[in-house]
Enzyme design. Structure first.
Site, PDB file in Angstrom:
ATOM      1  CB  SER A 278      -0.898   0.011   1.242  1.00  0.00           C
ATOM      2  OG  SER A 278      -1.538   1.265   1.401  1.00  0.00           O
TER       3      SER A 278
ATOM      4  CE1 TYR B 202      -3.741  -1.898   5.593  1.00  0.00           C
ATOM      5  CE2 TYR B 202      -2.930   0.287   5.044  1.00  0.00           C
ATOM      6  CZ  TYR B 202      -3.501  -0.899   4.656  1.00  0.00           C
ATOM      7  OH  TYR B 202      -3.825  -1.115   3.334  1.00  0.00           O
TER       8      TYR B 202
END
Length: 257
Positions: free
Chosen positions: A144, A157
């Protein structure tokens, strides 16, 4: 000219493609996209029902329910595939939940690491000896743009995705002469069940179908890193280059946190 949907000039690998995290979101959209042009697709996810629904929409799709956090289960799944092993693996399984500094939990971070990082590691471990023995294969690791730098309320995350970026870069170096290709995918905000939980406006939000198309187009171009949407990915890369003081001030101003 932009090719029409479901046009893929990427050569089909022997055995087709194995996609983890294929029950929903980007993984499901990619499975539908490749299945529509005749690729054999092995689709894995934790829940059987979404995989069965996907298989009903996707010709040639074989559902293989699998929890990638279970190392032994991953080894067994890959061993079962070996007679017709997919020589491309898109390792897309991932999850997200906030890990804010004012309510920080090691257990919450561990759950993100287990899925987002170790889920990929388990798959790479199982596939790599088989790919190396054939001097062929393609590992596509989905991280990501959140792995570029730390973001508010997302310590776990961001850490998990930063680790996947470093993993892909290291594997790319180590496997350069092995015949095994490595590709890194860094999406921005994609409309999925996970992102719909976000309580803030998401800039440059794209559909899962648009994300799948971006991945296919990046694979066709042979890029190591496929980052999208282009404007948002470029902005995140710029933030990565800013001095720390400027970066922290910019993020606080943008997010209001």
């Amino acid at each position: 000219m932009t090719p029409p949907p479901h046009t893929v000039s990427l050569p089909q690998p022997p055995g087709g493609v194995w996609i983890t995290g294929a029950g929903t979101g980007i993984g499901a959209a990619l499975a539908r996209h490749l299945g529509a042009v005749g690729w054999p697709v092995t689709a894995s996810g934790r829940r059987a029902a979404p995989l069965q629904a996907l298989a009903s929409q996707c010709p040639g799709c074989v559902p293989v329910p699998l929890d990638v956090t279970d190392r032994a289960a991953v080894q067994a799944a890959v061993a079962a595939m070996e007679p017709s092993l997919p020589m491309m693996a898109v390792l897309c399984a991932g999850t997200h939940h906030p890990t804010p500094g004012d309510d920080f939990s090691a257990a919450a971070v561990q759950s993100l690491i287990d899925t987002n990082l170790m889920g990929i590691v388990h798959c790479v471990e199982a596939l790599l000896p088989l790919y190396r023995a054939r001097r062929s294969g393609h590992l596509v690791l989905v991280a990501s743009v959140a792995g570029y730098r730390g973001l508010p309320t997302a310590a776990g995350y961001c850490a998990s995705k930063a680790a996947v970026i470093a993993l892909a870069e290291s594997l790319r170096l180590d496997l350069a002469d092995s015949g095994v290709r490595v590709t890194l995918v860094n999406p921005g905000f994609v409309d999925t069940p996970l992102t719909r939980q976000n309580p803030f406006p998401m800039p440059d939000l794209i559909t899962a179908e648009a994300a799948a198309l971006a991945i296919v187009r990046g694979l066709e171009r042979g890029r190591f890193e496929i980052a999208f949407p282009s404007r948002f990915a470029a902005a995140m890369k710029l933030l990565r280059c800013l001095p720390d003081r400027w970066y922290f001030a910019a993020v606080r101003r943008f997010t209001g946190l």
